[in-house]
Write an enzyme that holds these catalytic residues in place. Sequence first.
Site, short mmCIF file in Angstrom:
data_model
loop_
_atom_site.label_atom_id
_atom_site.label_comp_id
_atom_site.label_asym_id
_atom_site.label_seq_id
_atom_site.Cartn_x
_atom_site.Cartn_y
_atom_site.Cartn_z
N LYS A 1 0.80 -1.24 0.00
CA LYS A 1 0.00 0.00 0.00
C LYS A 1 0.83 1.28 0.00
CE LYS A 1 -2.05 -1.67 3.53
NZ LYS A 1 -2.85 -1.90 4.72
N ASP B 1 -5.93 -5.61 10.65
CA ASP B 1 -7.22 -4.92 10.69
C ASP B 1 -8.40 -5.84 10.37
OD1 ASP B 1 -6.46 -5.17 8.06
OD2 ASP B 1 -6.94 -3.13 7.47
#
Length: 657
Positions: free
Chosen positions: A184, A220
């Site tokens: 990312k 997450d």
Amino acid sequence: MVKPCSYSSVVDNILMVEQILSEFTLSKEELKEVMMRMQREMDRGLRLDTHGEASVKMLPTYVCSTPEGSEVGDFLALDLGGTNFRVMLVKVGEDEERSFKVETKNQMYSIPEDAMTGTAEMASDYIAILFQYQDELFDYIAECMSDFLDKHHIKHKKLPLGFTFSFPVRHEDIDKGILLNWTKGFKASGAEGNNVVGLLRDAIKRRGDFEMDVVAMVNDTVATMISCYYEDRSCEVGMIVGTGCNACYMEEMRTVELVEGEEGRMCVNTEWGAFGDNGELEEFRLEYDRVVDETSINPGRQLYEKLISGKYMGELVRLVLMKLVNEDLLFNGEASEQLKTRGSFETRYVSQVESDTGDRKQIYNILSSLGVLPSELDCDIVRLVCESISTRSAHMCGAGLAGVINLMRERRSQEALKITVGVDGSVYKLHPCSEESCLLHLLSGPLCDTRSAAMAMTHAVRDCAVHHSHGHLSSESTYHQSDMASKKASNKRQRGAQKSCSNVFSMFEQSQIQEFKEELAFGCIDQDRDGVIKKQDLRETYGQLGKVNVKDEELDEMLNEGKGPINFTVFLTLFGEKLNGTDPEDTILAAFKLFDPNGTGFVNKDEFRRLLMNQADKFTAEEVDQAFALAPIDPTGNIDYKSLCYIITHGDEKEES
């Protein structure tokens, strides 16, 4: 105004455009093949002899049971998974009905580019460079923590701390995990191959101005699954569709060969974003996907994620638009310099284009900002492109999810399995979609947002274990629902053309509508939960706010605004009318720029506070504090006003994996 267009060749143009876009359409057989290949790679990732070469790494999390009710107290949570970083204080207890009560206070911080990528001033030798870059990121995190503790006057407390770290990690324990590789857009050198919790502890120690007990680190997806379990006890899968894309689920311990033990279950972080890195998706990747991959910072890696996630969706759209321009099917064969620039078509534009009410104004404004003046047909074609790419993304994601649930069903030797999937992520929350096109029962309740990390951490303090449950939904019906979504998506254009500005639901994002209904407004006022707001509901609501003896006339006047029973649709209409004067994002951004003559993208917090409290509609100190709670503020006291503008107009979006 949208330019008029000649319709002499409209039909031919549309046919050629649809032929190009047909490459993004996946058949039921193709999706089923993706599902089965995902299952095979998951199985390879779980086995000791094939784990090293598997593209889906299936990382054990050491989370072995779900919340059981003893998680109470004060906790600190950190959440790093995108370009923003959050620090959160969480108070967990019980309300009068002995249900979980969660109170949170949080602050978002923007991560500097040099901390993300390691583009800081060069050190004297290679080893020093590595340590400088890893230290820079974690020192910045520690600096943000110190700033947060100061603001909330809790620096003297040694709180249990949980860290949601949304990157591929090989766990060796609940509080020890080795970073396998950055994703990312992160590329800070020196962190890969090191214990992330150790790096954080070292950074806290270097500061020396506070102490913290780092008790757990989770992904997450795991945080989302655990937090959603508080809302639905059948939640055994967590999924993120945001900046990145990933999933976790409860696996039978006997099949997790990387960890000793046979009894019970353990949550496994699939890290499915790397699915395809060994060639499993080769025939599904198009020319645009290959360009996106080749120009990324990690070519050849995270290929499944590059087909799905928000980080790459906007660029895929841009590449297709350029293809159509080059084929003389769009913008009269001419593209602006902005449109030719990589990254110029942001992923948020995809959602905004597909949210256009049918008058094309929103699409026209976006394209105009990119330097092109589109015709009506151009606007319609751009919408088709966005829909084609986002639909493929959803179908690819659904095929992977079906693979996860099928594997769970097979492991448990059940013909049918009922399961709830906890979902979070900016793409899932902000992209326009209808409830009937969901693949499964997807829970995205009030605890599945920025608090997901915090709730997972409170559970981690109690050993972060995960408890099993099961029920009824066959893998066949799971995939069938994915196919149903495919059929519905094929009719999206027809539905889009029927939208009208008068439809109140088009005024809000789907995530906002859900919050209005369940958490922020309607659900709070509708005291008896019968779906209609009545006088007694209003009276009880006022009573909870400390205002008693409200006159019947006042309540009647409020109810009369609905001109009939106030159900949720009527309520949302009234609410929309009140908000209809909100400034658009560009207007708010232009206002901020008046206080930023050098174009830095930041304004000083103290100066901005002074202006708010002394100019125009003067804010109170409490109102300023409430506004600043949303604002991304760096430790030096500067507000990232571009991020703040987006939060004001789109909601508090976290860039998760």
